[in-house]
Each structure stands twice: as structure tokens, then as C-alpha cells.
Enzyme design. Sequence first.
Site, PDB file in Angstrom:
ATOM      1  N   CYS A 172       0.824  -1.204   0.000  1.00 49.36           N
ATOM      2  CA  CYS A 172       0.000   0.000   0.000  1.00 49.36           C
ATOM      3  C   CYS A 172       0.861   1.258   0.000  1.00 49.36           C
ATOM      4  CB  CYS A 172      -0.920   0.010   1.220  1.00 49.36           C
ATOM      5  SG  CYS A 172      -2.327  -1.114   1.117  1.00 49.36           S
ATOM      6  N   CYS A 219      -5.400   1.658   4.159  1.00 48.11           N
ATOM      7  CA  CYS A 219      -4.228   1.526   3.303  1.00 48.11           C
ATOM      8  C   CYS A 219      -3.081   2.419   3.756  1.00 48.11           C
ATOM      9  CB  CYS A 219      -4.598   1.849   1.859  1.00 48.11           C
ATOM     10  SG  CYS A 219      -5.192   3.540   1.632  1.00 48.11           S
TER      11      CYS A 219
END
EC number: 1.8.4.10
Length: 235
Positions: free
Chosen positions: A121, A229
Site C-alpha cells: 500500500c 491503506c
Amino acid sequence: MSYDHFPGDPFKQLQPVDETKGAAEVLKWAYDSFGDSIVYACSFGAEGIVLVDLISKVKENARVVFLDTGVHFKETYELIDKVKEKYPKLQIEMKKPSLTIDEQSEKYGPALWERNPNQCCYLRKVKPLEEVLTGVPAWISGLRREQSPIRSKTDFINKDDRFKSLKVCPLIHWTWDDVWSYIRLNGLPYNELHDQGYPSIGCQPCTFPTGSLEDSREGRWSGFDKTECGLHGRE
């Protein structure tokens, strides 16, 4: 107003009674305050479609950035094409990471998202957004307080220490039903995966359908103690 001299959310005491629950007022303030310099980072989920429509009514040529990780669902890319057609004056930028999937695999090993989703991420979403927001005074996000415990404290205007910018969240008081009522009432295009049990849609390897709407982040990163994320505060 700037990140370094942020006095607090000017809408803190706002009791939204209009049909947009304060979103229209907050967006007008945002574009009046920051003009062309403000960025909307859009994931093109249901909330994203609502914000695209609301923003287009305030600034039809607003800058919209999509973090194109290279592993999104085909339905997401198809939706973006529909949005570009519906709102031709919006400046929609497909921001890609510095590494392609193949290059990332060579450097970190294949399917990094299966072994270290936080690093994946960071490489494919957080770092690209850092590049987008460098020198940008404010950005817009579709966070809603109802979405998860982590997001329940979100204000309309937030000091974002992660990106050294102000984060504007017009939809904090909207419910999931509010989002879908707006989409249907206005005949807006949306990601077809929502009809298949996906409340929150991100990258294909890390997004799964779920029957629960109590925590719309439940279908993300299954098997990991992870619901964000990294774009919105701590994991």
C-alpha cells in the site's frame, strides 16, 4: 489557512440541515479558499461518485486524482471512463506508482500484497499520493464517520499530519443509505461490483465481498489486522 496555522475545523459546530448534510457548504468553502490548488483524491467508490457530482456543481474543472495501482478491478476502470464522459471538464489524473507490478515483483518478490500489504500500500498508494500532495494546501476525501471506528472521529476539515496538508471530508455525516439515495435520485453511474456485495472497492487482490454493512471496511485485506491503506491515519 495553511497546515502550519490550522486553527481547527471552522465547521465544528455546524448542525447540517440541508439535503447534503453540510457537504455543499463545505465544498464551496474549500474551493473558495483554495481554488485550483485543492485536489480531490478519488477512489471511485460509491462515496466517490457522490463527491464527483457535488464537486462538479461547485467547480466543473476541478482536479481529481485516482491512485492507479495497476491492480484495480476492470469494473473500476470502466466506471472512470463513464465518469470522464459524463463530466468532460473535470481534470481526472491517473496517478501511477514509480514501480510497475513487474518491477515491484523483481525488487520485493511476487504478490507483495499477500506477504506485506502495508508495504505494498505504501509503494502503490501512499507514496504516489505524497507526490501528488507535495506543496498542495488541501485535499478532499470521501471519508464518512459511519464507515469504521477509525473514521468515526473525522471532522469536516482535518489537519493531516501524514501529508502536511488539510484534509476536507464533506460526507462525514452521510450514511450508506444517504449515499445510495443520492446516486439513484441523480441517476449517477457507479461500480457494478457494489451490486455483487462489495461495499468498499480497492485493489482486486485485497478486496472481497461482504454481507455486512456495519463496517464497510470489513471486506478489505482479509486475513490481516488491517482496515486502512495508510492514507487516513494509523493502521
